[in-house]
Design a protein around this motif. Structure first.
Motif, PDB file in Angstrom:
ATOM      1  N   VAL A  10       7.093  -9.415  -5.504  1.00 13.29           N
ATOM      2  CA  VAL A  10       6.645  -8.312  -4.656  1.00 13.29           C
ATOM      3  C   VAL A  10       7.495  -7.079  -4.923  1.00 13.29           C
ATOM      4  O   VAL A  10       8.729  -7.155  -4.919  1.00 13.29           O
ATOM      5  CB  VAL A  10       6.765  -8.676  -3.158  1.00 13.29           C
ATOM      6  N   ALA A  11       6.830  -5.954  -5.146  1.00 14.59           N
ATOM      7  CA  ALA A  11       7.500  -4.659  -5.194  1.00 14.59           C
ATOM      8  C   ALA A  11       7.094  -3.875  -3.961  1.00 14.59           C
ATOM      9  O   ALA A  11       5.895  -3.668  -3.715  1.00 14.59           O
ATOM     10  CB  ALA A  11       7.122  -3.883  -6.457  1.00 14.59           C
ATOM     11  N   VAL A  12       8.065  -3.454  -3.174  1.00  7.51           N
ATOM     12  CA  VAL A  12       7.805  -2.656  -1.980  1.00  7.51           C
ATOM     13  C   VAL A  12       8.131  -1.213  -2.300  1.00  7.51           C
ATOM     14  O   VAL A  12       9.270  -0.883  -2.655  1.00  7.51           O
ATOM     15  CB  VAL A  12       8.666  -3.138  -0.782  1.00  7.51           C
ATOM     16  N   VAL A  13       7.132  -0.345  -2.185  1.00  6.58           N
ATOM     17  CA  VAL A  13       7.332   1.079  -2.457  1.00  6.58           C
ATOM     18  C   VAL A  13       7.576   1.772  -1.119  1.00  6.58           C
ATOM     19  O   VAL A  13       6.667   1.942  -0.313  1.00  6.58           O
ATOM     20  CB  VAL A  13       6.115   1.688  -3.178  1.00  6.58           C
ATOM     21  N   GLY A  14       8.819   2.148  -0.879  1.00  8.98           N
ATOM     22  CA  GLY A  14       9.204   2.776   0.379  1.00  8.98           C
ATOM     23  C   GLY A  14      10.335   2.006   1.032  1.00  8.98           C
ATOM     24  O   GLY A  14      10.172   0.826   1.364  1.00  8.98           O
ATOM     25  N   GLY A  15      11.479   2.677   1.202  1.00 15.46           N
ATOM     26  CA  GLY A  15      12.653   2.017   1.747  1.00 15.46           C
ATOM     27  C   GLY A  15      13.025   2.488   3.136  1.00 15.46           C
ATOM     28  O   GLY A  15      14.215   2.588   3.457  1.00 15.46           O
ATOM     29  N   VAL A 194       2.092  -5.503  -4.692  1.00 18.37           N
ATOM     30  CA  VAL A 194       2.758  -4.234  -4.387  1.00 18.37           C
ATOM     31  C   VAL A 194       2.470  -3.876  -2.931  1.00 18.37           C
ATOM     32  O   VAL A 194       1.304  -3.850  -2.513  1.00 18.37           O
ATOM     33  CB  VAL A 194       2.273  -3.098  -5.306  1.00 18.37           C
ATOM     34  N   VAL A 195       3.519  -3.624  -2.163  1.00 19.33           N
ATOM     35  CA  VAL A 195       3.390  -3.182  -0.780  1.00 19.33           C
ATOM     36  C   VAL A 195       3.656  -1.684  -0.739  1.00 19.33           C
ATOM     37  O   VAL A 195       4.719  -1.218  -1.154  1.00 19.33           O
ATOM     38  CB  VAL A 195       4.392  -3.905   0.145  1.00 19.33           C
TER      39      VAL A 195
END
Length: 369
Positions: A10-15, A194-195
């Motif tokens: 999983v890649a989360v875009v936004g931290g 991708v999230v």
């Protein structure tokens, strides 16, 4: 994006808080997770948030699904805060302080009465207070206060501390964190899923998802003498004051449709202080630590967008939380983790509601501008 990243489940875009919480929960489910943010982790909308957990204050008769979700997430917050403290040792500043909704004059009192009646119809706890009764609870309130509502189930956390706790929790769990890593093309990410949790910037990553920035100017204030000006969150026409419990206060926030502009204006600061001082004169004695502006991720129906994209099973949306991002953090993280592990929880915020032939893409195009 130029940084070469290893493959992840999983890649989360936004931290921000939504992305970090979703990443933490996904890692707890056994997934390999990477988080990427265009700037520093939690330095955008999350840092600018007030931290109100206000399902009752935000209740709207036309948003029953959102109200139910807000109430459920508020219910989960004490355990969520305790879990973060147990894992990281970081106190997120959860305060079961309650909220007072205030009225200065007859017109505002009539509005407050309508708000009381609505919440009673919805089965929410409220208590009507005369001005004198409210001042017995908060002695610094102006003697001209006309009416108030006590909302005992609305509380607060400190978003900066929540971010710090989530970063530490992710780090300890083995989530790979990559600040200063902008993502412009989802196909460049070497990840199975991708999230998209990029807040107001989410609309740039997917057509047909109408997320727009809604500017909010706010102030951080401090009393060098320590706490004591007020203990409750104070809500009023034109803003709100959130005490941190240690002499620091958050005063916010304007609502402006200004695109991605984050300039702080003299008018914005003046109006916030003027409105607050009419109800709490002592606010003008506080020291000004910071004036700033953040961008809320708004949607046409004021509700978030959470779930798998029906056009691309690889993409999961977790955005559009508008005024409730901090409040909805626990529920959203669980919903996203469910999506990533094969469940399809039923709820009112799935992206399908915006993805049809009649979708108004004006907001999305504005976000891309």
């Amino acid at each position: 994006m130029t940084t070469q990243l290893p493959h992840a489940d999983v890649a989360v875009v936004g931290g921000g808080v939504i992305g970090l919480a979703a990443a933490w929960r996904a890692r707890q489910r056994g997934l390999e997770v990477v988080v990427l943010d265009r700037g520093d982790l939690g330095a955008g909308t999350s840092r600018a948030a007030a931290g109100m957990l206000a399902p009752v204050g935000e209740a709207d008769a036309q948003e029953r699904g959102l109200l139910a979700c807000n109430l459920e997430s508020a219910r989960r917050w004490p355990a969520f805060a305790q879990e973060l403290a147990d894992v990281t040792g970081v106190d997120v500043g959860y305060r079961a302080c309650g909220t007072l909704l205030l009225a200065r004059d007859r017109d505002e009192a009539e509005h407050v009465e309508r708000e009381r009646a609505l919440r009673e119809r919805l089965g929410l706890r409220v208590e009507r207070l005369l001005g004198s009764q409210a001042r017995r609870r908060e002695s610094a309130l102006a003697p001209t206060l006309r009416l108030a509502l006590a909302l005992p189930d609305d509380h607060a956390v400190e978003p900066v501390r929540v971010v710090a706790a989530l970063i530490e929790a992710c780090t300890r769990a083995g989530v790979h964190l990559h600040p200063q890593t902008p993502v412009d093309d989802l196909s460049a990410l070497d990840a199975d899923r991708v999230v998209i949790a990029a807040g107001a910037w989410s609309g740039r990553l997917g057509a047909g998802v109408p997320v727009r920035p809604v500017k909010g100017q706010a102030l951080r204030l401090r009393d060098p003498a320590g706490p004591g000006l007020c203990e409750h969150v104070l809500r009023f026409e034109g803003g709100y004051l959130v005490p941190r419990g240690d002499g620091r206060y958050y005063l916010g926030a304007t609502m402006e449709e200004r695109g991605f502009d984050t300039a702080v204006t003299a008018l914005g600061v003046y109006e916030l202080l003027r409105e607050a001082a009419e109800l709490l004169p002592g606010v003008l004695e506080l020291e000004l630590d910071e004036a700033f502006a953040g961008l809320r991720p708004g949607t046409p129906d004021n509700a978030p967008i959470v779930g798998t994209d029906p056009r691309d099973e690889r993409v999961v949306w977790a955005t559009g939380h508008f005024r409730n991002g901090i409040l909805l953090c626990p529920v959203t993280a669980d919903l996203v983790a469910d999506e990533l592990t094969g469940a399809r929880p039923e709820h009112a915020f799935r992206p399908e509601r915006f993805m049809n032939d009649s979708t108004d893409t004006t907001a999305t195009e504005s976000a891309r501008a």
